[in-house]
Design an enzyme around this catalytic site. Structure first.
Site, PDB file in Angstrom:
ATOM      1  N   GLU A  51       0.812  -1.229   0.000  1.00 55.37           N
ATOM      2  CA  GLU A  51       0.000   0.000   0.000  1.00 55.37           C
ATOM      3  C   GLU A  51       0.846   1.280   0.000  1.00 55.37           C
ATOM      4  OE1 GLU A  51      -4.031   0.157   1.634  1.00 55.37           O
ATOM      5  OE2 GLU A  51      -3.098   1.184   3.310  1.00 55.37           O
ATOM      6  N   LYS A  62       0.731   4.770   1.219  1.00 52.55           N
ATOM      7  CA  LYS A  62      -0.034   5.393   2.314  1.00 52.55           C
ATOM      8  C   LYS A  62       0.841   6.467   2.955  1.00 52.55           C
ATOM      9  CE  LYS A  62      -2.493   3.595   6.400  1.00 52.55           C
ATOM     10  NZ  LYS A  62      -2.724   2.384   7.221  1.00 52.55           N
ATOM     11  N   LYS A 117      -8.002   2.595  -2.908  1.00 53.81           N
ATOM     12  CA  LYS A 117      -8.275   2.475  -1.479  1.00 53.81           C
ATOM     13  C   LYS A 117      -8.893   3.782  -1.028  1.00 53.81           C
ATOM     14  CE  LYS A 117      -7.719  -0.131   2.164  1.00 53.81           C
ATOM     15  NZ  LYS A 117      -6.731   0.263   3.143  1.00 53.81           N
ATOM     16  N   GLU A 137     -14.672  -5.393   2.602  1.00 56.40           N
ATOM     17  CA  GLU A 137     -13.950  -5.404   3.878  1.00 56.40           C
ATOM     18  C   GLU A 137     -14.870  -5.568   5.079  1.00 56.40           C
ATOM     19  OE1 GLU A 137     -10.680  -2.536   4.606  1.00 56.40           O
ATOM     20  OE2 GLU A 137     -11.870  -1.981   6.369  1.00 56.40           O
ATOM     21  N   ASN A 161     -10.188  -6.949   8.159  1.00 50.74           N
ATOM     22  CA  ASN A 161      -9.312  -5.912   8.712  1.00 50.74           C
ATOM     23  C   ASN A 161      -9.057  -6.178  10.192  1.00 50.74           C
ATOM     24  OD1 ASN A 161      -7.825  -3.604   9.109  1.00 50.74           O
ATOM     25  ND2 ASN A 161      -9.184  -2.314   7.857  1.00 50.74           N
ATOM     26  N   GLU A 193      -5.826  -7.882   6.441  1.00 51.78           N
ATOM     27  CA  GLU A 193      -5.444  -6.470   6.311  1.00 51.78           C
ATOM     28  C   GLU A 193      -4.995  -5.874   7.662  1.00 51.78           C
ATOM     29  OE1 GLU A 193      -9.270  -5.642   3.347  1.00 51.78           O
ATOM     30  OE2 GLU A 193      -8.735  -4.175   4.869  1.00 51.78           O
ATOM     31  N   SER A 194      -3.968  -5.068   7.589  1.00 54.82           N
ATOM     32  CA  SER A 194      -3.537  -4.153   8.653  1.00 54.82           C
ATOM     33  C   SER A 194      -2.709  -4.771   9.779  1.00 54.82           C
ATOM     34  CB  SER A 194      -4.732  -3.462   9.318  1.00 54.82           C
ATOM     35  OG  SER A 194      -5.465  -2.713   8.395  1.00 54.82           O
TER      36      SER A 194
HETATM   37  O1  LIG Z   1      -4.827   3.192   8.925  1.00 54.53           O
HETATM   38  C1  LIG Z   1      -5.640   3.843   9.609  1.00 54.53           C
HETATM   39  O2  LIG Z   1      -5.307   4.534  10.588  1.00 54.53           O
HETATM   40  C2  LIG Z   1      -7.093   3.851   9.254  1.00 54.53           C
HETATM   41  C3  LIG Z   1      -7.970   4.643   9.996  1.00 54.53           C
HETATM   42  C4  LIG Z   1      -9.307   4.715   9.667  1.00 54.53           C
HETATM   43  C5  LIG Z   1      -9.803   4.003   8.593  1.00 54.53           C
HETATM   44  C6  LIG Z   1      -8.938   3.194   7.838  1.00 54.53           C
HETATM   45  C7  LIG Z   1      -7.604   3.119   8.168  1.00 54.53           C
HETATM   46  N1  LIG Z   1      -6.735   2.346   7.439  1.00 54.53           N
HETATM   47  C8  LIG Z   1      -7.138   1.608   6.294  1.00 54.53           C
HETATM   48  C9  LIG Z   1      -6.522   0.271   6.220  1.00 54.53           C
HETATM   49  O3  LIG Z   1      -7.251  -0.673   6.310  1.00 54.53           O
HETATM   50  C10 LIG Z   1      -5.053   0.136   6.026  1.00 54.53           C
HETATM   51  O4  LIG Z   1      -4.580   1.226   5.284  1.00 54.53           O
HETATM   52  C11 LIG Z   1      -4.537  -1.138   5.364  1.00 54.53           C
HETATM   53  O5  LIG Z   1      -5.179  -2.281   5.794  1.00 54.53           O
HETATM   54  C12 LIG Z   1      -3.034  -1.264   5.654  1.00 54.53           C
HETATM   55  O6  LIG Z   1      -2.828  -1.310   7.045  1.00 54.53           O
HETATM   56  P1  LIG Z   1      -1.407  -1.044   7.716  1.00 54.53           P
HETATM   57  O7  LIG Z   1      -0.430  -2.049   7.166  1.00 54.53           O
HETATM   58  O8  LIG Z   1      -1.607  -1.237   9.177  1.00 54.53           O
HETATM   59  O9  LIG Z   1      -1.030   0.348   7.342  1.00 54.53           O
END
Ligand SMILES: O=C(O)c1ccccc1NCC(=O)[C@H](O)[C@H](O)COP(=O)(O)O
Length: 255
Positions: A52, A54, A113, A161, A182, A215-216
């Site tokens: 991603e 970001k 996204k 999601e 997520n 995710e995340s």
């Molecule tokens: O990333 C955030 O803080 C967030 C806050 C509010 C809504 C969505 C958010 N993120 C979107 C995502 O799901 C992530 O960008 C994506 O899964 C990647 O996650 P990461 O590796 O933890 O950056």
């Protein structure tokens, strides 16, 4: 048709309501004739990585002001199978321009996204070169199926999601072919890496044979072990963007 966003709590509700206020249809640029398939890219053997782009987030504030094209080329060299490009401007520093520039620079399929709350955003995604869009069940609720159909009609794949059992049920009822689980609770921003394996197992037990994406919150190789054999792909943003060398960081995670 738009979802009722007044019922969505926390930062997710804030972001989505602001996004909805901004959607005003305008003439779109011509869409690319063909784009690579997001779904097929994720179905290659092994755990695929969606890397991603970001620049900032509500959880982290500013992450890194890296050029999206430079980041995407590094991800492509590092073995990413798809790239997720944030297009939300206020909280994530993204734009449709970023999406278009990345489309012109790499061969990989792209995920737009964003916080889709109006069907026009799907048309935008197609016009600016996305292969797929993110549909968040916590925002779309019972309208998830309607947005899914519209995405398909436009030739877009949709990553649907979820974060809870109820949202997973809704996604499956809506006919999702790709489900993203997520680990981040988008109301509190807390991350719990047991969420994806738990809901992933439930999805498979319910007979879901489509693409599963975790995710995340991933930053170390060993954190990906519980996903093996259950998930097709993992979506990683923050930890990669914070790494001095994106290509190396990606290889170290899954290479
Ligand atoms: O990333 C955030 O803080 C967030 C806050 C509010 C809504 C969505 C958010 N993120 C979107 C995502 O799901 C992530 O960008 C994506 O899964 C990647 O996650 P990461 O590796 O933890 O950056």
């Amino acid at each position: 048709m738009r979802p009722h966003l007044s019922r969505v709590p926390g930062v997710l509700g804030e972001i989505a309501r602001r996004r909805a206020e901004e959607v005003v249809p305008y003439p779109l640029p011509p869409a690319p004739k063909t784009v690579p398939s997001f779904r097929e890219a994720l179905l290659q053997p092994g755990l695929s990585v969606i890397a991603e782009v970001k620049k900032s987030s509500p959880s982290e504030g500013a992450i890194r002001a890296l050029d999206p094209v430079a980041a995407s080329l590094a991800y492509q060299r590092g073995g990413a199978r798809a790239i997720s490009v944030l297009t939300e401007p206020h909280y994530f520093g993204g734009s449709l321009e970023d999406l278009l520039r990345v489309r012109q620079a790499v061969d990989l399929p792209l995920l737009r996204k964003d916080f889709v709350v109006d069907p026009f955003m799907l048309k935008e995604a197609r016009a600016y070169g996305a292969s797929a869009v993110l549909l968040i069940v916590a925002l779309l609720g019972e309208l998830t199926g309607v947005y899914l159909e519209e995405a398909r009609r436009l030739g877009l794949d949709a990553l649907v999601e979820v974060h809870t059992e109820r949202e997973l049920e809704l996604a499956l009822e809506a006919g999702a072919e790709m489900v993203g689980i997520n680990n981040r609770n988008l109301t509190t921003l807390q991350i719990d890496l047991t969420t994806a394996p738990r809901l992933g197992r439930l999805a498979r037990e319910a007979g879901f044979g489509g693409v599963l994406v975790a995710e995340s919150g991933y930053s170390r190789r060993e954190e990906l072990r519980p996903l093996e054999g259950l998930f097709d792909a993992v979506l990683i943003g923050t930890s990669l963007m914070k790494s001095p060398d994106l290509e190396e960081a990606l290889r170290a995670l899954v290479g």
